[in-house]
Write an enzyme that holds these catalytic residues in place. Structure first.
Site, PDB file in Angstrom:
ATOM      1  N   CYS A  67      -9.029  -7.215   6.339  1.00 38.61           N
ATOM      2  CA  CYS A  67     -10.314  -7.864   6.569  1.00 38.61           C
ATOM      3  C   CYS A  67     -11.115  -7.109   7.628  1.00 38.61           C
ATOM      4  O   CYS A  67     -11.672  -6.060   7.347  1.00 38.61           O
ATOM      5  CB  CYS A  67     -10.115  -9.333   6.930  1.00 38.61           C
ATOM      6  SG  CYS A  67     -11.625 -10.319   6.772  1.00 38.61           S
ATOM      7  N   HIS A 104      -7.081 -10.922   2.402  1.00 41.85           N
ATOM      8  CA  HIS A 104      -5.925 -11.220   3.254  1.00 41.85           C
ATOM      9  C   HIS A 104      -4.670 -11.341   2.386  1.00 41.85           C
ATOM     10  O   HIS A 104      -4.299 -12.452   1.975  1.00 41.85           O
ATOM     11  CB  HIS A 104      -6.141 -12.528   4.012  1.00 41.85           C
ATOM     12  CG  HIS A 104      -7.172 -12.470   5.080  1.00 41.85           C
ATOM     13  ND1 HIS A 104      -6.873 -12.165   6.394  1.00 41.85           N
ATOM     14  CD2 HIS A 104      -8.515 -12.670   5.037  1.00 41.85           C
ATOM     15  CE1 HIS A 104      -7.978 -12.196   7.118  1.00 41.85           C
ATOM     16  NE2 HIS A 104      -8.994 -12.494   6.310  1.00 41.85           N
ATOM     17  N   GLU A 124      -1.703 -11.343   3.216  1.00 33.15           N
ATOM     18  CA  GLU A 124      -0.636 -12.087   3.892  1.00 33.15           C
ATOM     19  C   GLU A 124      -0.561 -13.543   3.463  1.00 33.15           C
ATOM     20  O   GLU A 124       0.493 -14.184   3.600  1.00 33.15           O
ATOM     21  CB  GLU A 124      -0.813 -12.007   5.418  1.00 33.15           C
ATOM     22  CG  GLU A 124      -2.018 -12.721   5.999  1.00 33.15           C
ATOM     23  CD  GLU A 124      -3.262 -11.844   6.115  1.00 33.15           C
ATOM     24  OE1 GLU A 124      -4.123 -12.140   6.961  1.00 33.15           O
ATOM     25  OE2 GLU A 124      -3.374 -10.880   5.335  1.00 33.15           O
TER      26      GLU A 124
END
Length: 548
Positions: free
Chosen positions: A390, A514, A516
């Site tokens: 990001c 993102h 994650e």
């Protein structure tokens, strides 16, 4: 789907487990709840979860990570408490914004109904209107699942939590006894002479009972397992069977908690109390993948620098967890070295130089951006594996524009709105947006991946779907300049740049999204696996040599 209390039929077949906490916050209610859910899922049940946050915020989107940890983004764009990330990782499910109940969300809905005349002139009150709305939200989230686990944030006795506990009291009154289970998680500390003290637990349960709730299960958070004497005291003074008192001692890795509470017999007790034991898979047929994943031996060890501005693990929790998942997949211990981007002094610079890889995470605001750019320059010039997420992706573009393309003073318009080269600019759809909460580009979006690139190798597909949370993007006016200088945008969402990479670098990879937030044990995020695998391929990381 029932929309009001009067429409609800208890025969719908849902089982509800409510998890409350006492003595202090941050005990691990969420991990206890998620671990219970994991074991029930292993036994063949469809499990979902709800997190109740008693704050007046509508969502977690505008909260300071220092106070509340990371803002976790759901598939549908909901910005929620990090506990929902733990639920998604432990249960391997995709949750929705409806699975997070906040006071702000509930009160807003009730007030909107009052303004619309839905209450027909009645005096709108906490009871029954707010409590009815809370119960409705829980039941709607549970629909279609065998078991719904509801965690009540905060501590019993907090004034902001009172409407929720009253709603739970009513909920239990309306449901069949064998469809409801109350689990209370409390602290059992040691005294100076090494005795486990149960008084805090007794007082916490007393507070809970004064509200009209009697716990069915007590889970003691402690340094070591509860001894028999402590269990006997808790059972006697809290009016629960000895068999209903369980230990949840400290562990090095939260992914071991399901294994630990399984040894305690928590899952079997829960199934017996809810009448699920006869429907459960036999023990020999239950899934063991979780145990296999989290207990495997590691053969390598790597150090990865995380260059950010919030000096607490919870602010970047999903990144830490994603690195663990990548470690599971590669049999590697992944150590995270914290580097303060706002204070790139000699100590932090030394930590950066010792790292096998570098991650620059997402974030907002100007603080620490120059330190992040400095770290990216170091990674690019020294062939250190790099992953930018990001804002980290955006700062990689800024760094390349400045130091390779020769665009002096290039920056993001978010950081410097007077720069001559705004290589990162605001999204066109954000021009007229004034409100802060829930207005970014949020949630899951598809990215088209170019064949023959590192991105294509990592995702092994022509498309990926990942979660986003941003207001700024690569300025289309500078794409040709950046690409002609060697930067490759290997993933795009129509005309929006989503993935960047450098072909002549061992691993220089950035994502506007993102990744994650979609990583799971046993299904690690491709960019994180790629980062760790590249380090293993290019660095001597043998565990024995590192230890020596």
């Amino acid at each position: 789907m029932p929309t009001e209390l009067t429409d609800y039929d208890p025969s719908m077949g849902n089982k509800f487990i409510f998890v409350t906490g006492g003595v202090m916050s941050g005990l691990g209610k969420g991990i206890t709840a998620a671990s219970t859910g994991r074991l029930l899922a292993n036994a063949g049940f469809d499990v979902t979860a709800v997190k109740i946050d008693p704050y007046l915020n509508v969502d977690a989107g505008t909260m300071n990570p220092y106070q509340h940890g990371e803002v976790y983004v759901l598939k549908d764009g909901g910005e929620v408490d990090l506990d929902l990330g733990n639920y998604e990782r432990f249960l391997d499910i995709d949750m929705t914004f409806d699975h997070n109940i906040t006071t702000g969300k509930t009160y807003r809905h009730v007030i909107e109904k009052e303004r619309a005349g839905d209450y027909l002139g009645k005096t709108v009150q906490i009871i029954p209107h707010v409590t009815d709305d809370i119960k409705r939200r829980i039941r709607e989230a549970a629909e279609g699942h065998d078991v719904c686990i509801i965690e009540v944030g905060g501590t019993v006795g907090d004034i902001e939590g009172m409407p929720y506990l009253e709603a739970l009291r009513q909920f239990a009154h309306e449901e069949d006894d064998d469809d409801i289970l109350f689990t209370h998680v409390t602290l059992v500390p040691y005294s100076k002479n090494g005795e486990q003290k149960t008084k805090p637990t007794q007082h916490s349960v007393k507070e809970l009972r004064s509200i009209g709730l009697q716990p069915d299960i007590l889970v003691g958070r402690c340094e070591d397992k509860l001894d028999i004497e402590a269990k006997e005291k808790i059972a006697l003074f809290c009016d629960v069977p000895m068999d209903a008192v369980f230990s949840n001692p400290d562990v090095e890795d939260i992914y071991h908690v399901p294994l630990m509470v399984e040894e305690e017999g928590l899952d079997q007790y829960v199934m017996e109390q809810l009448g699920l034991d006869e429907r459960a898979l036999p023990p020999e047929e239950r899934a063991n993948e979780w145990r296999d994943i989290v207990t495997q031996e590691t053969t390598d060890e790597v150090d990865i620098a995380l260059v950010g501005k919030y000096a607490m693990e919870d602010a970047y929790l999903s990144i830490y967890e994603s690195l663990k998942h990548a470690g599971f997949e590669t049999n590697t211990d992944v150590n995270v070295l914290w580097v303060d981007a706002d204070e790139m002094d000699d100590a932090h610079a030394d930590r950066l130089s010792r790292a096998d890889g570098i991650i620059v995470p997402g974030g907002f605001g100007s603080r620490g951006t120059e330190g992040k750019i400095e770290a990216i320059t170091y990674a690019r010039e020294n062939d250190v594996p790099f992953l930018g997420l990001c804002l980290g992706f955006q700062m990689a573009v800024v760094e390349y524009a400045r130091n390779v393309c020769g665009l002096d003073g290039a920056h993001s318009a978010e950081i410097d709105d007077e720069t001559d080269h705004p290589v990162i600019d605001i999204l066109p759809e954000q021009y007229e947006v004034e409100d802060m909460g829930g207005t970014m580009r949020l949630g899951a979006h598809e990215t088209d991946i170019e064949a023959g690139t590192l991105a294509h190798e990592l995702y092994a597909d022509e498309q990926c779907t990942e979660r986003h949370r941003h207001r700024y993007e690569v300025n289309p006016e500078y794409i040709e300049t950046l690409e002609s200088a060697g930067l490759v945008f290997s993933g795009q969402d129509q005309n929006r740049m989503e993935i960047l990479e450098l072909p002549d670098h061992p691993f220089f990879f950035g994502t506007q999204f993102h990744p994650e937030f979609r990583s799971r044990p046993g299904r690690a995020s491709p960019p994180f696996v790629g980062l760790v695998e590249t380090i293993l391929e290019t660095t001597d990381t043998d565990t024995e040599e590192v230890t020596a």
